[in-house]
Design an enzyme around this catalytic site. Structure first.
Site, PDB file in Angstrom:
ATOM      1  N   CYS A   7       0.868  -1.181   0.000  1.00  0.00           N
ATOM      2  CA  CYS A   7       0.000   0.000   0.000  1.00  0.00           C
ATOM      3  C   CYS A   7       0.901   1.226   0.000  1.00  0.00           C
ATOM      4  O   CYS A   7       2.062   1.147  -0.425  1.00  0.00           O
ATOM      5  CB  CYS A   7      -0.982  -0.028   1.166  1.00  0.00           C
ATOM      6  SG  CYS A   7      -0.233   0.030   2.809  1.00  0.00           S
ATOM      7  N   ASN A  10       2.287   1.470   4.417  1.00  0.00           N
ATOM      8  CA  ASN A  10       2.584   0.181   5.082  1.00  0.00           C
ATOM      9  C   ASN A  10       2.305   0.218   6.586  1.00  0.00           C
ATOM     10  O   ASN A  10       2.972  -0.450   7.366  1.00  0.00           O
ATOM     11  CB  ASN A  10       4.051  -0.253   4.824  1.00  0.00           C
ATOM     12  CG  ASN A  10       4.365  -1.691   5.214  1.00  0.00           C
ATOM     13  OD1 ASN A  10       5.502  -2.014   5.534  1.00  0.00           O
ATOM     14  ND2 ASN A  10       3.384  -2.566   5.204  1.00  0.00           N
ATOM     15  N   CYS A  12      -1.370   0.757   7.500  1.00  0.00           N
ATOM     16  CA  CYS A  12      -2.813   0.484   7.644  1.00  0.00           C
ATOM     17  C   CYS A  12      -3.253  -0.726   6.812  1.00  0.00           C
ATOM     18  O   CYS A  12      -3.508  -1.803   7.346  1.00  0.00           O
ATOM     19  CB  CYS A  12      -3.642   1.703   7.239  1.00  0.00           C
ATOM     20  SG  CYS A  12      -3.324   3.163   8.255  1.00  0.00           S
ATOM     21  N   ARG A  13      -3.334  -0.543   5.504  1.00  0.00           N
ATOM     22  CA  ARG A  13      -3.941  -1.574   4.665  1.00  0.00           C
ATOM     23  C   ARG A  13      -3.090  -2.818   4.453  1.00  0.00           C
ATOM     24  O   ARG A  13      -3.569  -3.940   4.646  1.00  0.00           O
ATOM     25  CB  ARG A  13      -4.337  -0.977   3.299  1.00  0.00           C
ATOM     26  CG  ARG A  13      -5.467   0.024   3.411  1.00  0.00           C
ATOM     27  CD  ARG A  13      -5.623   0.806   2.139  1.00  0.00           C
ATOM     28  NE  ARG A  13      -4.454   1.675   1.906  1.00  0.00           N
ATOM     29  CZ  ARG A  13      -4.224   2.346   0.793  1.00  0.00           C
ATOM     30  NH1 ARG A  13      -5.070   2.251  -0.203  1.00  0.00           N
ATOM     31  NH2 ARG A  13      -3.160   3.112   0.678  1.00  0.00           N
ATOM     32  N   SER A  14      -1.833  -2.635   4.031  1.00  0.00           N
ATOM     33  CA  SER A  14      -1.040  -3.840   3.716  1.00  0.00           C
ATOM     34  C   SER A  14      -0.690  -4.676   4.956  1.00  0.00           C
ATOM     35  O   SER A  14      -0.629  -5.905   4.850  1.00  0.00           O
ATOM     36  CB  SER A  14       0.194  -3.520   2.866  1.00  0.00           C
ATOM     37  OG  SER A  14       1.048  -2.612   3.488  1.00  0.00           O
ATOM     38  N   ASP A 122      -8.220   3.763   1.518  1.00  0.00           N
ATOM     39  CA  ASP A 122      -7.242   4.136   2.532  1.00  0.00           C
ATOM     40  C   ASP A 122      -7.959   4.709   3.761  1.00  0.00           C
ATOM     41  O   ASP A 122      -8.601   5.755   3.668  1.00  0.00           O
ATOM     42  CB  ASP A 122      -6.309   5.190   1.934  1.00  0.00           C
ATOM     43  CG  ASP A 122      -5.130   5.484   2.837  1.00  0.00           C
ATOM     44  OD1 ASP A 122      -5.152   5.066   4.009  1.00  0.00           O
ATOM     45  OD2 ASP A 122      -4.186   6.132   2.360  1.00  0.00           O
TER      46      ASP A 122
HETATM   47  P1  4NP Z   1      -1.731   2.862   4.198  1.00  0.00           P
HETATM   48  O1  4NP Z   1      -2.272   4.246   4.778  1.00  0.00           O
HETATM   49  O2  4NP Z   1      -1.207   3.130   2.808  1.00  0.00           O
HETATM   50  O3  4NP Z   1      -2.942   2.007   4.174  1.00  0.00           O
HETATM   51  O4  4NP Z   1      -0.666   2.403   5.149  1.00  0.00           O
HETATM   52  C1  4NP Z   1      -1.484   5.406   4.815  1.00  0.00           C
HETATM   53  C2  4NP Z   1      -0.692   5.633   5.906  1.00  0.00           C
HETATM   54  C3  4NP Z   1       0.064   6.785   5.983  1.00  0.00           C
HETATM   55  C4  4NP Z   1       0.015   7.701   4.946  1.00  0.00           C
HETATM   56  C5  4NP Z   1      -0.779   7.458   3.844  1.00  0.00           C
HETATM   57  C6  4NP Z   1      -1.537   6.305   3.780  1.00  0.00           C
HETATM   58  N1  4NP Z   1       0.773   8.889   5.028  1.00  0.00           N
HETATM   59  O5  4NP Z   1       0.666   9.727   4.112  1.00  0.00           O
HETATM   60  O6  4NP Z   1       1.516   9.086   5.996  1.00  0.00           O
END
Ligand code: 4NP
Length: 151
Positions: A7, A10, A12-14, A122
């Site tokens: 994702c 790294n 939340c989703r992955s 997200d």
């Molecule tokens: P993820 O979510 O891609 O599902 O881990 C996010 C976590 C942090 C950020 C963006 C998306 N960020 O911009 O810090």
């Protein structure tokens, strides 16, 4: 068989996809190694988001030991399958994938019947409920993937 979920951050989703996949693979007796990574480096070395840890824990899955890392070109040689959690990530991975790498690249929800082309949304900037939806999407994807890979 080695599978990498990717994702953006790294955190939340992955990590949830990795956790859901590990549990499903074990349940179905599929010998597979799972890992996750992000296309961004903002959270490298960090544990998953507290809300992600909580939603997994509520379903009996511990993702708290995972640590964020950035995806690299060598991942396309180390893993058999590289799975993107959304279309934007998939586009980035297509760009960075070395031409001679063997890894098969796909969108996570493309594996789920009736959900081709859908992103796992997200949840990072949204409400708590987004993590519940994200977990459910990850379980659906993990079940479908384990089913396919087990054949
Ligand atoms: P993820 O979510 O891609 O599902 O881990 C996010 C976590 C942090 C950020 C963006 C998306 N960020 O911009 O810090």
């Amino acid at each position: 068989m080695k599978i990498l979920f990717v994702c953006l951050g790294n955190i939340c989703r992955s990590p949830l996809a990795e956790g859901a996949f590990r549990v499903e693979a074990e349940k179905r007796g599929l010998a597979a190694e799972a890992d996750s990574a992000g296309t961004g480096d903002w959270h490298v070395g960090e544990a998953p988001d507290k809300r992600a840890i909580a939603v997994a824990e509520a379903h009996g899955v511990d993702v708290s030991a995972q640590r964020a890392r950035k995806v690299s070109k060598t991942d396309f040689r180390k893993f058999d399958y590289v799975i993107a959690l959304d279309m934007a990530v998939l586009a980035q991975l297509r760009e960075m994938r070395p031409d001679d790498a063997e890894a098969e690249l796909s969108l996570f929800l493309d594996h789920v019947e009736g959900r081709a082309g859908e992103d796992v949304a997200d949840p990072y900037y949204g409400e708590e409920a987004g993590f519940g939806t994200c977990w459910a999407d990850c379980v659906a994807g993990a079940e479908a993937l384990v089913e396919k890979l087990g054949k």
